[in-house]
Design a protein around this motif. Structure first.
Motif, PDB file in Angstrom:
ATOM      1  N   LYS A  74      97.891  71.582 107.028  1.00  0.00           N
ATOM      2  CA  LYS A  74      96.680  71.948 107.771  1.00  0.00           C
ATOM      3  C   LYS A  74      96.972  72.673 109.084  1.00  0.00           C
ATOM      4  CE  LYS A  74      92.625  69.883 110.024  1.00  0.00           C
ATOM      5  NZ  LYS A  74      91.954  68.607 110.365  1.00  0.00           N
ATOM      6  N   PRO A  75      97.901  72.212 109.937  1.00  0.00           N
ATOM      7  CA  PRO A  75      98.149  72.925 111.199  1.00  0.00           C
ATOM      8  C   PRO A  75      98.731  74.327 111.007  1.00  0.00           C
ATOM      9  CG  PRO A  75      99.020  70.684 111.278  1.00  0.00           C
ATOM     10  CD  PRO A  75      98.686  70.963 109.859  1.00  0.00           C
ATOM     11  N   GLN A  76      99.276  74.604 109.819  1.00  0.00           N
ATOM     12  CA  GLN A  76      99.905  75.893 109.560  1.00  0.00           C
ATOM     13  C   GLN A  76      99.028  76.841 108.741  1.00  0.00           C
ATOM     14  OE1 GLN A  76     104.193  75.499 108.444  1.00  0.00           O
ATOM     15  NE2 GLN A  76     103.742  73.307 108.352  1.00  0.00           N
ATOM     16  N   LEU A  77      97.875  76.361 108.287  1.00  0.00           N
ATOM     17  CA  LEU A  77      97.050  77.116 107.352  1.00  0.00           C
ATOM     18  C   LEU A  77      96.676  78.495 107.906  1.00  0.00           C
ATOM     19  CD1 LEU A  77      94.127  75.662 105.272  1.00  0.00           C
ATOM     20  CD2 LEU A  77      93.857  77.832 106.448  1.00  0.00           C
ATOM     21  N   ASP A  78      96.160  78.543 109.118  1.00  0.00           N
ATOM     22  CA  ASP A  78      95.733  79.820 109.701  1.00  0.00           C
ATOM     23  C   ASP A  78      96.898  80.780 109.879  1.00  0.00           C
ATOM     24  OD1 ASP A  78      93.108  78.970 109.773  1.00  0.00           O
ATOM     25  OD2 ASP A  78      93.203  78.316 111.868  1.00  0.00           O
ATOM     26  N   ALA A  79      98.073  80.256 110.209  1.00  0.00           N
ATOM     27  CA  ALA A  79      99.238  81.114 110.392  1.00  0.00           C
ATOM     28  C   ALA A  79      99.655  81.771 109.082  1.00  0.00           C
ATOM     29  CB  ALA A  79     100.399  80.302 110.955  1.00  0.00           C
ATOM     30  N   TYR A  80      99.556  81.032 107.968  1.00  0.00           N
ATOM     31  CA  TYR A  80      99.905  81.622 106.681  1.00  0.00           C
ATOM     32  C   TYR A  80      98.934  82.734 106.303  1.00  0.00           C
ATOM     33  CZ  TYR A  80     103.581  78.252 105.689  1.00  0.00           C
ATOM     34  OH  TYR A  80     104.740  77.529 105.732  1.00  0.00           O
ATOM     35  N   ILE A  81      97.666  82.577 106.635  1.00  0.00           N
ATOM     36  CA  ILE A  81      96.705  83.648 106.384  1.00  0.00           C
ATOM     37  C   ILE A  81      97.033  84.872 107.239  1.00  0.00           C
ATOM     38  CG2 ILE A  81      94.274  84.305 106.543  1.00  0.00           C
ATOM     39  CD1 ILE A  81      93.585  81.345 106.049  1.00  0.00           C
ATOM     40  N   GLN A  82      97.327  84.653 108.522  1.00  0.00           N
ATOM     41  CA  GLN A  82      97.647  85.756 109.416  1.00  0.00           C
ATOM     42  C   GLN A  82      98.895  86.503 108.969  1.00  0.00           C
ATOM     43  OE1 GLN A  82      95.797  86.906 112.156  1.00  0.00           O
ATOM     44  NE2 GLN A  82      97.226  88.586 111.790  1.00  0.00           N
ATOM     45  N   ARG A  83      99.882  85.784 108.482  1.00  0.00           N
ATOM     46  CA  ARG A  83     101.106  86.429 108.017  1.00  0.00           C
ATOM     47  C   ARG A  83     100.838  87.352 106.834  1.00  0.00           C
ATOM     48  NH1 ARG A  83     104.194  80.710 108.606  1.00  0.00           N
ATOM     49  NH2 ARG A  83     104.632  80.880 110.844  1.00  0.00           N
ATOM     50  N   ALA A  84      99.866  86.999 106.008  1.00  0.00           N
ATOM     51  CA  ALA A  84      99.507  87.857 104.882  1.00  0.00           C
ATOM     52  C   ALA A  84      98.719  89.076 105.343  1.00  0.00           C
ATOM     53  CB  ALA A  84      98.685  87.065 103.871  1.00  0.00           C
ATOM     54  N   LEU A  85      97.805  88.880 106.286  1.00  0.00           N
ATOM     55  CA  LEU A  85      96.936  89.967 106.714  1.00  0.00           C
ATOM     56  C   LEU A  85      97.618  90.936 107.664  1.00  0.00           C
ATOM     57  CD1 LEU A  85      93.635  87.955 107.283  1.00  0.00           C
ATOM     58  CD2 LEU A  85      94.285  89.297 105.269  1.00  0.00           C
ATOM     59  N   ASP A  86      98.434  90.416 108.586  1.00  0.00           N
ATOM     60  CA  ASP A  86      99.120  91.260 109.572  1.00  0.00           C
ATOM     61  C   ASP A  86     100.353  90.541 110.089  1.00  0.00           C
ATOM     62  OD1 ASP A  86      99.982  92.962 111.524  1.00  0.00           O
ATOM     63  OD2 ASP A  86      98.165  92.851 112.750  1.00  0.00           O
ATOM     64  N   PRO A  87     101.494  90.711 109.424  1.00  0.00           N
ATOM     65  CA  PRO A  87     102.712  90.005 109.843  1.00  0.00           C
ATOM     66  C   PRO A  87     103.116  90.311 111.271  1.00  0.00           C
ATOM     67  CG  PRO A  87     102.997  90.988 107.674  1.00  0.00           C
ATOM     68  CD  PRO A  87     101.705  91.511 108.211  1.00  0.00           C
ATOM     69  N   SER A  88     102.789  91.506 111.772  1.00  0.00           N
ATOM     70  CA  SER A  88     103.212  91.866 113.124  1.00  0.00           C
ATOM     71  C   SER A  88     102.522  91.027 114.183  1.00  0.00           C
ATOM     72  CB  SER A  88     102.933  93.351 113.384  1.00  0.00           C
ATOM     73  OG  SER A  88     101.528  93.607 113.419  1.00  0.00           O
ATOM     74  N   ALA A  89     101.364  90.475 113.849  1.00  0.00           N
ATOM     75  CA  ALA A  89     100.618  89.653 114.802  1.00  0.00           C
ATOM     76  C   ALA A  89     100.745  88.163 114.506  1.00  0.00           C
ATOM     77  CB  ALA A  89      99.141  90.046 114.785  1.00  0.00           C
ATOM     78  N   ALA A  90     101.571  87.835 113.521  1.00  0.00           N
ATOM     79  CA  ALA A  90     101.680  86.450 113.094  1.00  0.00           C
ATOM     80  C   ALA A  90     102.565  85.651 114.030  1.00  0.00           C
ATOM     81  CB  ALA A  90     102.253  86.378 111.677  1.00  0.00           C
ATOM     82  N   PRO A  91     102.359  84.342 114.109  1.00  0.00           N
ATOM     83  CA  PRO A  91     103.236  83.495 114.916  1.00  0.00           C
ATOM     84  C   PRO A  91     104.628  83.428 114.298  1.00  0.00           C
ATOM     85  CG  PRO A  91     101.710  82.167 113.623  1.00  0.00           C
ATOM     86  CD  PRO A  91     101.272  83.581 113.469  1.00  0.00           C
ATOM     87  N   SER A  92     105.576  82.969 115.091  1.00  0.00           N
ATOM     88  CA  SER A  92     106.949  82.880 114.604  1.00  0.00           C
ATOM     89  C   SER A  92     107.038  81.923 113.437  1.00  0.00           C
ATOM     90  CB  SER A  92     107.868  82.409 115.734  1.00  0.00           C
ATOM     91  OG  SER A  92     107.533  81.070 116.116  1.00  0.00           O
ATOM     92  N   TYR A  93     108.074  82.102 112.647  1.00  0.00           N
ATOM     93  CA  TYR A  93     108.230  81.320 111.429  1.00  0.00           C
ATOM     94  C   TYR A  93     108.843  79.946 111.660  1.00  0.00           C
ATOM     95  CZ  TYR A  93     107.275  85.860 109.367  1.00  0.00           C
ATOM     96  OH  TYR A  93     106.695  87.064 109.049  1.00  0.00           O
ATOM     97  N   GLY A  94     109.457  79.772 112.809  1.00  0.00           N
ATOM     98  CA  GLY A  94     110.003  78.467 113.125  1.00  0.00           C
ATOM     99  C   GLY A  94     111.193  78.063 112.298  1.00  0.00           C
ATOM    100  N   VAL A  95     111.963  79.059 111.855  1.00  0.00           N
ATOM    101  CA  VAL A  95     113.158  78.775 111.061  1.00  0.00           C
ATOM    102  C   VAL A  95     114.392  79.292 111.815  1.00  0.00           C
ATOM    103  CG1 VAL A  95     111.928  78.837 108.875  1.00  0.00           C
ATOM    104  CG2 VAL A  95     112.906  80.951 109.782  1.00  0.00           C
ATOM    105  N   PRO A  96     115.574  78.800 111.507  1.00  0.00           N
ATOM    106  CA  PRO A  96     116.782  79.266 112.193  1.00  0.00           C
ATOM    107  C   PRO A  96     116.939  80.793 112.078  1.00  0.00           C
ATOM    108  CG  PRO A  96     117.248  77.296 110.945  1.00  0.00           C
ATOM    109  CD  PRO A  96     115.853  77.696 110.576  1.00  0.00           C
ATOM    110  N   GLY A  97     117.221  81.436 113.217  1.00  0.00           N
ATOM    111  CA  GLY A  97     117.374  82.881 113.252  1.00  0.00           C
ATOM    112  C   GLY A  97     116.109  83.638 113.556  1.00  0.00           C
ATOM    113  N   ASP A  98     114.981  82.928 113.592  1.00  0.00           N
ATOM    114  CA  ASP A  98     113.703  83.573 113.887  1.00  0.00           C
ATOM    115  C   ASP A  98     113.589  83.821 115.377  1.00  0.00           C
ATOM    116  OD1 ASP A  98     111.102  84.462 113.901  1.00  0.00           O
ATOM    117  OD2 ASP A  98     110.231  82.452 113.778  1.00  0.00           O
ATOM    118  N   ASP A  99     113.274  85.045 115.755  1.00  0.00           N
ATOM    119  CA  ASP A  99     113.080  85.397 117.155  1.00  0.00           C
ATOM    120  C   ASP A  99     111.634  85.185 117.588  1.00  0.00           C
ATOM    121  OD1 ASP A  99     115.728  86.109 117.437  1.00  0.00           O
ATOM    122  OD2 ASP A  99     115.343  88.168 116.777  1.00  0.00           O
TER     123      ASP A  99
END
Length: 224
Positions: free
Chosen positions: A199-224
């Protein structure tokens, strides 16, 4: 072998459904929803074609009751099927064939419908509807609360082993599609746990599909 609900959020227009069964992978066969159109559960000696058919009929302009009636006319062996639908105006309809298994029953109200078969008792669908209407907040929270209420009311006659929850919003794909295809413990609780994480990540997954450049960071190792 199954109990479920289909629902619409009157505030957001989101549709959702949740389902659980003693059979494996119930959501893979029985759960259908389409943004802006509605949600359908097709269960009991399942015919998975009935979900898309009913959604197509509603998308073409039929109300949920009209679509369920037309589905009955077009389909074979409807005496074995149980199909629940909610449409874009919150109208609901249910078909429960006389050959539904064991104790079977249904309940419905504006924006929500529930049905089940091989139930422990005939109060389960009404308990599900009542809890959905009583609970506030995100439709996902309401679906989980309703399924827990159905389980508390008796649920299926035997233990359930699979569960799923699907939610659609304004994009073409489900914004949440959570499944537990088999568990020896409670699959509804497993779905609830997954929802708490997702649930806390739902909106971020939608944003990543619609516009990755405006999406929040992925929160994985190596992510800037």
């Amino acid at each position: 072998m199954t109990f479920s609900l289909v629902a619409r959020c009157a505030e957001t227009g989101m549709f959702g459904l949740a389902i659980s069964s003693s059979s494996p992978a119930v959501a893979a066969r029985c759960a259908f929803a389409r943004a802006g159109v509605g949600a359908v559960a097709s269960q009991n000696v399942t015919d998975p074609t009935l979900g898309p058919l009913t959604l197509d009929l509603m998308q073409a302009g039929m109300t949920a009751p009209e679509a369920i009636a037309e589905m009955q006319q077009r389909s074979k062996f409807t005496e074995y099927r149980q199909v629940l639908a909610v449409d874009s105006q919150g109208r609901t309809a249910i078909h429960s064939g006389p050959n539904s298994l064991g104790i079977w029953t249904q309940a419905q109200a504006e924006n929500v419908a529930s049905g089940g078969n091989l139930l422990a008792n005939d109060t389960v669908p009404q308990a599900i509807v009542d809890e959905f209407l009583r609970t506030s907040g995100h439709i996902g929270d309401r679906l989980i609360a309703a399924m827990r209420a159905g389980l508390a009311a008796g649920g299926e006659a035997g233990p359930v082993h699979s569960a799923g929850m699907m939610i659609v919003d304004s994009v073409a794909w489900p914004v949440a599609d959570l499944r537990c295809d088999w568990a020896d413990d409670c699959p509804i609780q497993n779905i609830a746990t997954a929802w708490d994480i997702y649930k806390p990540q739902l909106d971020a997954y939608i944003q990543r599909a619609l516009d990755p450049s405006a999406a929040p960071s992925y929160g994985v190792p190596g992510d800037d």
